[in-house]
Each structure stands twice: as structure tokens, then as C-alpha cells.
Design a protein around this motif. Structure first.
Motif, PDB file in Angstrom:
ATOM      1  N   GLN A 107     153.394  17.127  -1.454  1.00  0.00           N
ATOM      2  CA  GLN A 107     153.734  15.498  -0.617  1.00  0.00           C
ATOM      3  C   GLN A 107     152.554  14.568  -2.069  1.00  0.00           C
ATOM      4  OE1 GLN A 107     155.599  14.907   1.779  1.00  0.00           O
ATOM      5  NE2 GLN A 107     155.500  17.317   0.937  1.00  0.00           N
ATOM      6  N   ASN A 108     152.906  15.370  -3.504  1.00  0.00           N
ATOM      7  CA  ASN A 108     152.333  14.261  -4.306  1.00  0.00           C
ATOM      8  C   ASN A 108     151.052  13.378  -3.450  1.00  0.00           C
ATOM      9  OD1 ASN A 108     153.785  14.870  -6.012  1.00  0.00           O
ATOM     10  ND2 ASN A 108     155.144  13.460  -5.007  1.00  0.00           N
ATOM     11  N   VAL A 109     150.028  13.849  -2.892  1.00  0.00           N
ATOM     12  CA  VAL A 109     148.934  13.181  -1.683  1.00  0.00           C
ATOM     13  C   VAL A 109     147.830  14.283  -3.358  1.00  0.00           C
ATOM     14  CG1 VAL A 109     147.525  13.047  -0.546  1.00  0.00           C
ATOM     15  CG2 VAL A 109     149.929  12.450  -0.006  1.00  0.00           C
ATOM     16  N   LEU A 110     147.338  14.646  -3.409  1.00  0.00           N
ATOM     17  CA  LEU A 110     146.622  15.922  -4.274  1.00  0.00           C
ATOM     18  C   LEU A 110     146.775  15.957  -5.186  1.00  0.00           C
ATOM     19  CD1 LEU A 110     143.385  17.033  -3.986  1.00  0.00           C
ATOM     20  CD2 LEU A 110     145.118  18.943  -2.932  1.00  0.00           C
ATOM     21  N   GLU A 111     145.901  15.350  -6.352  1.00  0.00           N
ATOM     22  CA  GLU A 111     146.901  15.924  -8.093  1.00  0.00           C
ATOM     23  C   GLU A 111     145.692  16.943  -8.095  1.00  0.00           C
ATOM     24  OE1 GLU A 111     146.407  11.836  -9.094  1.00  0.00           O
ATOM     25  OE2 GLU A 111     147.616  11.461  -8.517  1.00  0.00           O
ATOM     26  N   VAL A 112     146.655  18.162  -8.993  1.00  0.00           N
ATOM     27  CA  VAL A 112     145.519  19.239  -9.157  1.00  0.00           C
ATOM     28  C   VAL A 112     146.731  19.730 -10.324  1.00  0.00           C
ATOM     29  CG1 VAL A 112     144.434  21.427  -8.582  1.00  0.00           C
ATOM     30  CG2 VAL A 112     144.346  19.694  -6.807  1.00  0.00           C
ATOM     31  N   LYS A 113     145.596  20.076 -11.092  1.00  0.00           N
ATOM     32  CA  LYS A 113     146.333  20.123 -12.678  1.00  0.00           C
ATOM     33  C   LYS A 113     146.289  21.856 -12.994  1.00  0.00           C
ATOM     34  CE  LYS A 113     144.445  16.625 -15.470  1.00  0.00           C
ATOM     35  NZ  LYS A 113     144.242  16.748 -16.684  1.00  0.00           N
ATOM     36  N   ASP A 114     145.736  22.558 -11.888  1.00  0.00           N
ATOM     37  CA  ASP A 114     145.583  24.338 -12.284  1.00  0.00           C
ATOM     38  C   ASP A 114     145.113  24.745 -10.650  1.00  0.00           C
ATOM     39  OD1 ASP A 114     146.445  26.222 -12.199  1.00  0.00           O
ATOM     40  OD2 ASP A 114     144.393  26.991 -13.350  1.00  0.00           O
ATOM     41  N   PRO A 115     146.648  24.581  -9.609  1.00  0.00           N
ATOM     42  CA  PRO A 115     146.441  24.901  -7.804  1.00  0.00           C
ATOM     43  C   PRO A 115     146.088  26.958  -7.829  1.00  0.00           C
ATOM     44  CG  PRO A 115     149.185  23.973  -8.705  1.00  0.00           C
ATOM     45  CD  PRO A 115     148.171  23.933  -9.680  1.00  0.00           C
ATOM     46  N   ALA A 116     146.331  27.209  -8.915  1.00  0.00           N
ATOM     47  CA  ALA A 116     145.637  28.691  -8.950  1.00  0.00           C
ATOM     48  C   ALA A 116     144.355  28.959  -8.967  1.00  0.00           C
ATOM     49  CB  ALA A 116     146.919  29.437 -10.030  1.00  0.00           C
ATOM     50  N   ASN A 117     143.871  27.850  -9.504  1.00  0.00           N
ATOM     51  CA  ASN A 117     142.564  28.318 -10.079  1.00  0.00           C
ATOM     52  C   ASN A 117     141.412  27.627  -9.627  1.00  0.00           C
ATOM     53  OD1 ASN A 117     143.312  30.495 -11.704  1.00  0.00           O
ATOM     54  ND2 ASN A 117     143.419  29.707 -13.008  1.00  0.00           N
ATOM     55  N   PHE A 118     142.378  26.637  -8.877  1.00  0.00           N
ATOM     56  CA  PHE A 118     141.715  25.128  -8.180  1.00  0.00           C
ATOM     57  C   PHE A 118     140.328  25.637  -7.193  1.00  0.00           C
ATOM     58  CE2 PHE A 118     141.724  22.023  -4.413  1.00  0.00           C
ATOM     59  CZ  PHE A 118     140.356  20.924  -5.647  1.00  0.00           C
ATOM     60  N   ASN A 119     139.380  25.136  -7.443  1.00  0.00           N
ATOM     61  CA  ASN A 119     138.277  25.221  -6.018  1.00  0.00           C
ATOM     62  C   ASN A 119     138.390  24.738  -4.959  1.00  0.00           C
ATOM     63  OD1 ASN A 119     136.501  26.814  -4.928  1.00  0.00           O
ATOM     64  ND2 ASN A 119     134.803  26.331  -6.730  1.00  0.00           N
ATOM     65  N   ALA A 150     151.127  26.512  -4.659  1.00  0.00           N
ATOM     66  CA  ALA A 150     151.031  26.325  -3.670  1.00  0.00           C
ATOM     67  C   ALA A 150     148.604  27.097  -4.548  1.00  0.00           C
ATOM     68  CB  ALA A 150     150.762  27.915  -3.299  1.00  0.00           C
ATOM     69  N   ILE A 151     148.257  26.346  -3.537  1.00  0.00           N
ATOM     70  CA  ILE A 151     146.625  26.831  -3.769  1.00  0.00           C
ATOM     71  C   ILE A 151     146.315  27.821  -2.430  1.00  0.00           C
ATOM     72  CG2 ILE A 151     144.189  25.393  -3.190  1.00  0.00           C
ATOM     73  CD1 ILE A 151     145.936  22.802  -4.035  1.00  0.00           C
ATOM     74  N   SER A 152     145.575  28.235  -2.258  1.00  0.00           N
ATOM     75  CA  SER A 152     145.006  29.672  -1.695  1.00  0.00           C
ATOM     76  C   SER A 152     143.728  29.197  -1.743  1.00  0.00           C
ATOM     77  CB  SER A 152     144.874  30.561  -2.722  1.00  0.00           C
ATOM     78  OG  SER A 152     144.343  32.223  -1.610  1.00  0.00           O
ATOM     79  N   HIS A 153     143.069  28.806  -0.066  1.00  0.00           N
ATOM     80  CA  HIS A 153     142.271  28.904   0.618  1.00  0.00           C
ATOM     81  C   HIS A 153     142.028  29.238   2.305  1.00  0.00           C
ATOM     82  CE1 HIS A 153     138.266  26.328   2.649  1.00  0.00           C
ATOM     83  NE2 HIS A 153     138.111  26.715   0.896  1.00  0.00           N
ATOM     84  N   PRO A 154     140.576  30.029   2.419  1.00  0.00           N
ATOM     85  CA  PRO A 154     140.965  31.074   3.622  1.00  0.00           C
ATOM     86  C   PRO A 154     140.996  29.973   4.988  1.00  0.00           C
ATOM     87  CG  PRO A 154     138.696  30.957   3.148  1.00  0.00           C
ATOM     88  CD  PRO A 154     139.522  30.066   1.462  1.00  0.00           C
ATOM     89  N   LYS A 155     140.680  28.785   4.908  1.00  0.00           N
ATOM     90  CA  LYS A 155     140.568  28.704   6.279  1.00  0.00           C
ATOM     91  C   LYS A 155     141.550  26.760   5.637  1.00  0.00           C
ATOM     92  CE  LYS A 155     137.093  24.781   5.895  1.00  0.00           C
ATOM     93  NZ  LYS A 155     135.456  24.154   6.827  1.00  0.00           N
ATOM     94  N   ALA A 156     141.998  26.196   4.463  1.00  0.00           N
ATOM     95  CA  ALA A 156     142.539  24.757   4.482  1.00  0.00           C
ATOM     96  C   ALA A 156     143.690  25.358   2.787  1.00  0.00           C
ATOM     97  CB  ALA A 156     141.358  23.961   3.863  1.00  0.00           C
ATOM     98  N   GLY A 157     143.783  26.686   3.591  1.00  0.00           N
ATOM     99  CA  GLY A 157     145.209  27.061   2.356  1.00  0.00           C
ATOM    100  C   GLY A 157     146.504  26.619   2.519  1.00  0.00           C
ATOM    101  N   GLY A 158     147.180  26.110   3.537  1.00  0.00           N
ATOM    102  CA  GLY A 158     148.360  25.157   3.726  1.00  0.00           C
ATOM    103  C   GLY A 158     147.826  23.679   4.335  1.00  0.00           C
TER     104      GLY A 158
END
Length: 745
Positions: free
Chosen positions: A570-582, A554-562
Motif C-alpha cells: 500500500q506504499n505505506v512502508l518503504e523497504v528496498k529489499d523486502p526479502a532480507n528486511f529485518n 512480500a516480507i516474511s515475519h512469524p507474527k507480522a508478515g501479513g
């Protein structure tokens, strides 16, 4: 059933959960080649089942669900059975408009009791099945379980929650305007033990509707089963398997089906010469049945020690046509061969291929068509399937030639039709059996590179019972870099990892044969929680992990986390480290375009590194070798961007540019160009350029983009969080605009 005719070919697999495309499935000896399944039509005079009877059965299973469909809306297909299953099937379907939206359903019933074998239903409104979902996966599982209870003879079915079949590394994206679907697989059991290669799959939309079911099971009314009371201790069998465990070093072809590119991985694979151990007597389970002898792996034996001359260098189109006439000719004077066309194309390796389209015309006016392929440079056949046996009468009781004789025939055919490939391929290293249903031997000749077999690259040859060539297909991926064999970890270390991750799954397995109704109790090896698994020979790590499938990052974000997490999963966004993604980082135009295109498509861009032969280059700086070439050309084809001299891949995307892209996706650019008819209710409206005003007005009115403190900030950056929110909202707008039925490929 005296009156019948063949309807056509259906490709099936004996292992529904594994699938045809999987390279891991190819690695397992207990997964067969896709088999020919011929549907045979039953004359209407041979059955008393009517459309009204089927509708009544449908309404019994789905009370009040299809009240909106009248009897005249339904269509009944031809009753039929299969060459390997004489149970008669009946098809019922409908298609109609409801509130301007297409609604359709297709149902197959079988047997005297009209048991529902499979169905698919597309409801009118699926908006609630888009993100954010109305029903979670846990809630959908309860719905699937309740539906299963309505089906007869399913009390002994058990949900498969162990992911034992794995996902084989596939990570396709899908259009986010397509409904979210949950899939649940159940296995029939006997005394709590699952029946191997039999299952029932139920699909549930995220709006709570059951929209599909597929059953791949056999009747057990005549079946007998080994007794659980007589099984050996699992620990004893586990010791037996560990003591005889071997590992094979191979290359594995890993293809990105979105880009068409393939790479080779160096892997250690578990033994494929056995698939389990008999739980009662400890005999080894192989493709040929059970044996007390420990199965041994076959070594590499090349088909030719030196390169052989091609069959016909630089073959011409006219010569290919003559070849086709000779190769495809029919011995019957009641069948006329018609060469429809010979087309030139470029395959994924950049090779020129002739594709010959042909038709067999029968005296009764019906016809059977297919195609086969010839390599232009070598004049050799690379793809062929004999369809003559679909309409020619054959002796069903003919005794098949011996396996060794069939293998010799296969090699002779290869020497005649594809000689230049043979020095790069070996005799089969996996066990081959005669398939009684299709009455064919299927041989797989693996490609050899650096002295080891390549999994996923082989020459497949089918030999019919009378020794004739029934199919030929050459797989030969163009790989630029093969990992060095000396980079592999020691085999002993790999074997230690396999032994450590080895567990046994108890299953009932039925041997092939129309008259065989007995289920043997078998312990099947499972490696790191998955039946078909391998170890990366360069890192020593498992290619697949059950925990990976269970852990949903999961990616944490105050307004767009979900929204960000949804795009990630859904493999639309590619992120290697979701926990620390800005997610507040500005997104580049290239990355934004990739996310947007993936959210709107299935990802099959069809723009591989060697092209299709008809490509255009819309930007001078984005050629076929550029990693974003497929994405960019797909976006041009969709009208999101326009061809120009340069595409600024690394430049930050502005909010006004995103507004234009979103409007273009919805095909509203003509309306957007009339900027004078819009009033922008932003305090910075005067600073917005005229050419963007209409786009910004539309995305604001449609809720696709939000203002920022009553400003639009047109030239400001777009962050990943902003893009995620707009992308999800766009998906719903696309669904509403085109009824959710049109997707880009």
C-alpha cells in the motif's frame, strides 16, 4: 430538443486508461489534450422518462439490493446530453442514514433503453473490506465478471490483464481506514480484437460488493470494421516499424505529488510522430490520420533566440485588476464582468502569483465564474481558460482558420502576454490537429533545456476556430539539477533496446468525426509490454516493467508478515529489499511518524520545498528543507504530536510514546489524561509513568497494542513488526470511530 441550456464544463480525456496527469501520456501522440465537454440540459417537456421509470430500471439491474431505499429517498437530476454526444442521459441518486451511517448512490442511464452508463455506491458497512480482506482479488474478479454479464451488449467485452497502459510510476498511499477496492477494466472487442480507447471499468470492494462502474464506449450499431482476413502478417509490420524506428532524447519531469517536489530524468522516448500502422495497407497512423509517407520528427526551433523583456515588471495589485477588466471584457451588453477578488499566493516555484477571481453575470440572473493567474514579477499571464464561450452563442458551422494561421496566432498571443518565457520554449514538435468537438486547436510548446525538449513542461495554448485565444497555461517546474546530456548512453544502444522490447498490439481504431463510424485495423507498438514507455538514458533500463507490476514483494515475519506485506504493497512502508528486511529492528520516531501519517492520509501533504506561504515551523530542527517537514507538520495538524523545541527524528520510538500517538489519532487524549480511573493489568504496571498510564490502558483495552509476556514494557523499543500490527489495527479503529468517511489530506 428545442429547449435547452448549458449546465457546465466536464473535463474528459479520450484515453480513460491513461489519465490526464501522466507524463507518459503526454509523451504519446495518440493521447489528446483534455477536452471541453459541455452538458446541455433537456427541458422536462422534451422527455417522458420519470423517476419511477428510472427506479424500476435500477431494480431490474440490482434485484433487492436497494429495497431499503424508498421512492421519496431518490432524487432525479436534469436530463441532459453532451455537445459531442446527443444521447440523452438521466441521473438518479439517493443519500440516507442506515444504522447511523451515511449511505449514498448515484446512477446515470442513457438512451431509449436506459442503459447504465456509470454508477457509484457507498454501502453502510465496509468493515469487511478493510484488512484482512474477506474476498481476494481473484474472487473479486469473478464477482466483476458476473456483474458484467448482467449488462446488455457486453458479451464481446474482454478483461484487460496485460497492464499494457502501465502505472506511470505513480505510487500514492491511501488511508488504510478506506476500504480495499479492486478495479477491473474490460475492452469491447470485434472478432476478438479490442477497440482502442474504449473500455468499461468495474470496482469491487474487498467485502464482495460491486460499488462502481464507468463505461467509456461508443455504440457500434452503425459501425463498419476492417476485415481480419485481409490484414498483413504481423512479422512484416514489425519489420516495417523496426526499420523506421527512431528514438528521442528528452528530459522527463517526475513529480512526487505527495511532497510537491519534482526532478528531471534523462530518457530516451520512442517515436511520437506515429501511433501505429494500418494492418491492411501498411500506412502510418498519425494524429492527422493515415499517410504512406514515413512520419518524421520535428526538430527544436525556439520561439525567441534571446530573452525578451517581461510584459510588466513588478506589476501591482491595482494594475492586475485593470488588466483583468480589459482582458476579460465581454462584447455583449447583456453580460456584466464582475472582478470578485485578486489574491496573492506563492506557487510551487516560490514565485508570487496574483489569482484573479471573476464572474460573468447574465441578464437572467445566472453567472459563470472562473479565475486566471498573473506572475507578479513579470506581469505575464500564466493560466487562463476562456469561459465566455460557455454562455455566448457561437457559429457552430464556422470554418476553422488554417493550422499554420492558428499557430501564428498562438505565438503572437504568447509574445503579447508571456514574452519573457519564449526563449526557453520551442515551436511544437508533436503533431497538432483541430479538435472538431471543442472547435479548437491545442498547441503544446515544449520547454527546452540543454538543447532538448522537456516532457511535462510546456506552454499550452488553445486557439478557437475564429482565431481567438481560448486558453493559456505555462508549466515551468523549478528543477535544481538537470542530468548532463553527455551522460546518456548512445542513441544506437537505446534504439537496440527499444527494438528488442518492441511488440505489436492489434486494435480497432476509429478516426475522429461525428459522421465517421468506420473502425480501422491498426497494429500499435508496445514497448516492453507497455504502450507508453521510455528508457532511462543514464542506465539504459526501462522506466516501466510489466513484471514489476505482476510481482508483489512480500516480507516474511512469524507474527507480522501479513501486516508488513500489506503496508509495503500500500506504499505505506518503504523497504528496498523486502526479502532480507529485518522487521525486528527498532523503528525511529521519524520513520514511525512517517508510516503512521501515510497510513492515515492520501499523502497530499501540500508542504512542498517552496511552501504555500502560510506555513508554520513547529520544531526548530525541522524546517521546510527537511525531508520529513511535510510529515511532521501534517502530524502536528492531526494532533498526533505537539510543537516543541526539537523533534528527535532519529531517536528510537518507545512503546509508551506509540501508545500516546495512537490515542491522539482517535482523539481520546482527554480520556487518557484521567489516569486514576484506569487499572493496568500488567505485572510491570508500577513502573509505568502516571502521564502515560491512561494512554496505555486505552490502547490495551482497544487491542491496538499487545503486552509482552504479561508486561507492557513501556520504555521498550517499538519494532517495525510491532508498528505494522498496531497501524493495521488502528485503521479499523479509525473506521469504527468516524464511520470510515473522514480522512486526513
Amino acid at each position: 430538443m428545442g429547449k435547452f441550456k448549458k449546465l457546465g464544463i466536464i473535463l474528459t480525456s479520450t484515453a480513460f486508461s491513461v489519465g490526464v496527469l501522466s507524463p507518459m501520456a503526454q509523451a504519446s501522440a495518440n493521447v489528446k489534450e483534455p477536452q471541453e465537454r459541455v452538458a446541455i440540459q433537456v427541458a422536462s417537456t422534451e422527455t417522458k422518462v420519470t423517476k419511477s421509470v428510472l427506479i424500476k430500471q435500477l431494480n431490474t439491474l440490482f434485484p433487492n439490493k436497494f429495497k431499503f431505499v424508498s421512492e421519496k429517498d431518490f432524487s432525479m437530476g436534469e436530463a441532459h446530453y453532451f455537445n459531442d454526444d446527443k444521447t440523452i442521459r438521466y441521473n438518479l441518486s439517493f443519500q440516507k442514514k442506515v444504522d447511523g451511517k451515511d449511505v449514498y448512490g448515484d446512477f446515470t442511464f442513457k438512451g431509449e433503453d436506459l442503459e447504465l452508463e456509470n454508477f457509484h455506491y457507498q454501502p453502510a458497512n465496509i468493515a469487511d473490506a478493510l484488512y484482512p480482506v474477506k474476498y481476494s482479488e481473484v474472487e473479486a474478479k469473478k464477482i466483476a465478471q458476473d456483474f458484467l454479464k448482467k449488462l446488455p451488449n457486453t458479451a464481446n467485452y474482454k478483461l484487460r490483464e496485460d497492464n499494457v497502459y502501465g502505472d506511470f510510476g505513480f505510487s500514492f498511499s491511501r488511508p488504510l481506514s478506506e476500504p480495499i477496492t479492486y478495479s477491473f477494466t474490460y475492452s469491447p472487442t470485434h472478432n476478438g480484437v479490442p477497440l482502442s480507447n474504449e473500455n468499461l471499468n468495474i470496482t469491487v470492494l474487498a467485502n464482495g460488493e460491486v460499488t462502481g462502474m464507468y463505461r467509456f464506449t461508443e455504440s457500434t450499431s452503425k459501425a463498419t470494421f476492417d476485415s481480419l482476413d485481409q490484414k498483413k502478417n504481423e512479422s512484416d509490420i514489425l519489420t516495417q516499424v523496426r526499420e523506421n524506428l527512431s528514438v528521442d532524447l528528452r528530459y522527463l519531469i517526475d513529480t512526487n505529488y505527495q511532497t510537491g517536489e519534482s526532478i528531471a530524468k534523462l530518457v530516451y522516448m520512442p517515436p511520437t510522430n506515429f501511433t501505429g500502422v494500418h494492418a491492411l495497407n501498411g500506412q502510418w497512423h498519425t494524429m492527422d490520420g493515415f499517410t504512406s509517407q514515413v512520419p518524421t520528427a520535428k526538430g527544436v526551433e525556439k520561439l525567441a533566440s534571446q530573452p525578451l523583456e517581461p510584459r510588466k515588471k513588478d506589476i501591482t495589485l491595482a494594475e492586475v485588476e485593470e488588466l483583468a477588466k480589459s482582458f476579460l471584457k465581454s462584447d455583449s451588453d447583456k453580460v456584466k464582468l464582475q472582478i470578485e477578488s485578486v489574491e496573492e499566493r506563492e506557487n510551487g516555484n516560490g514565485e508570487t502569483i496574483y489569482s484573479v477571481n471573476y464572474m460573468y453575470e447574465l441578464a437572467n440572473g445566472s453567472g459563470y465564474g472562473a479565475s486566471f493567474e498573473v506572475n507578479k514579477a513579470t506581469g505575464e499571464i500564466t493560466d487562463y481558460w476562456d469561459i465566455r464561450r460557455d454562455f455566448m452563442e457561437t457559429d457552430q458551422k464556422v470554418e476553422p482558420i488554417a493550422k499554420d494561421a492558428a499557430l501564428a496566432k498562438a505565438i503572437d498571443y504568447l509574445k503579447a502576454w508571456a514574452p519573457s518565457y519564449l526563449h526557453n520554449y520551442s515551436k511544437p514538435i508533436e503533431e497538432t490537429v483541430y479538435d472538431k468537438d471543442s472547435k479548437r486547436y491545442y498547441f503544446a510548446f515544449p520547454r527546452i533545456v540543454n538543447g532538448i525538449a522537456v516532457q511535462g513542461d510546456e506552454i499550452s495554448v488553445g486557439i478557437s476556430a475564429d482565431g481567438k485565444l481560448s486558453s493559456l497555461n505555462i508549466s515551468n517546474h523549478k528543477i535544481d539539477n538537470w542530468p548532463a546530456v553527455n551522460k546518456a548512453i548512445p542513441a544506437d544502444k537505446a534504439k537496440e533496446t527499444f527494438n528488442k522490447g518492441l511488440k505489436l498490439e492489434l486494435q480497432y481504431a476509429k478516426q475522429d468525426g461525428e459522421d465517421n463510424h468506420h473502425y480501422d485495423l491498426v497494429y500499435s507498438p508496445v514497448y516492453n509490454g507497455i504502450l507508453f514507455n521510455s528508457i532511462d538514458a543514464t542506465t539504459g533500463k526501462w522506466l516501466q516493467n510489466v513484471d514489476d507490476a505482476k510481482d508483489k514483494p512480500a516480507i516474511s515475519h512469524p507474527k507480522a508478515g501479513g501486516e508488513l506485506t500489506y503496508l509495503l504493497q500500500q506504499n505505506v512502508l518503504e523497504v528496498k529489499d523486502p526479502a532480507n528486511f529485518n522487521a525486528d529492528t527498532a523503528v525511529s520516531k521519524g520513520e514511525a511518524l512517517k508510516i503512521l501519517v501515510k497510513s492515515l492520509t492520501y499523502g497530499y501533504y501540500d508542504y512542498g520545498p517552496y511552501g504555500r506561504g502560510d506555513e508554520k515551523q513547529s520544531f526548530n530542527n525541522i524546517d521546510k528543507k527537511h525531508p520529513l517537514y511535510g510529515t511532521v507538520e501534517q502530524a502536528v495538524g492531526m494532533g498526533i504530536i505537539q510543537p516543541a523545541d526539537q523533534f528527535a527524528v532519529d531517536k528510537e520510538l518507545t512503546r509508551q510514546e506509540l501508545a500516546e500517538w495512537l490515542v491522539r489519532v482517535l482523539h481520546l487524549e482527554k480520556a487518557a489524561k484521567h489516569s486514576d480511573i484506569y487499572k493496568l493489568n500488567f505485572t510491570d504496571a508500577s513502573s509505568i509513568k502516571t502521564e502515560y498510564a491512561g494512554y496505555i490502558a486505552l490502547v490495551s483495552a482497544m487491542g491496538l497494542m499487545d503486552g509482552q509476556q504479561n508486561k507492557f514494557n513501556a520504555t521498550g523499543k517499538v519494532t517495525y513488526a510491532d508498528l505494522a500490527i498496531s497501524t493495521v489495527r488502528l485503521a479499523k479503529a479509525v473506521y469504527e470511530e468516524n464511520d470510515g468517511r473522514r480522512y486526513y489530506y
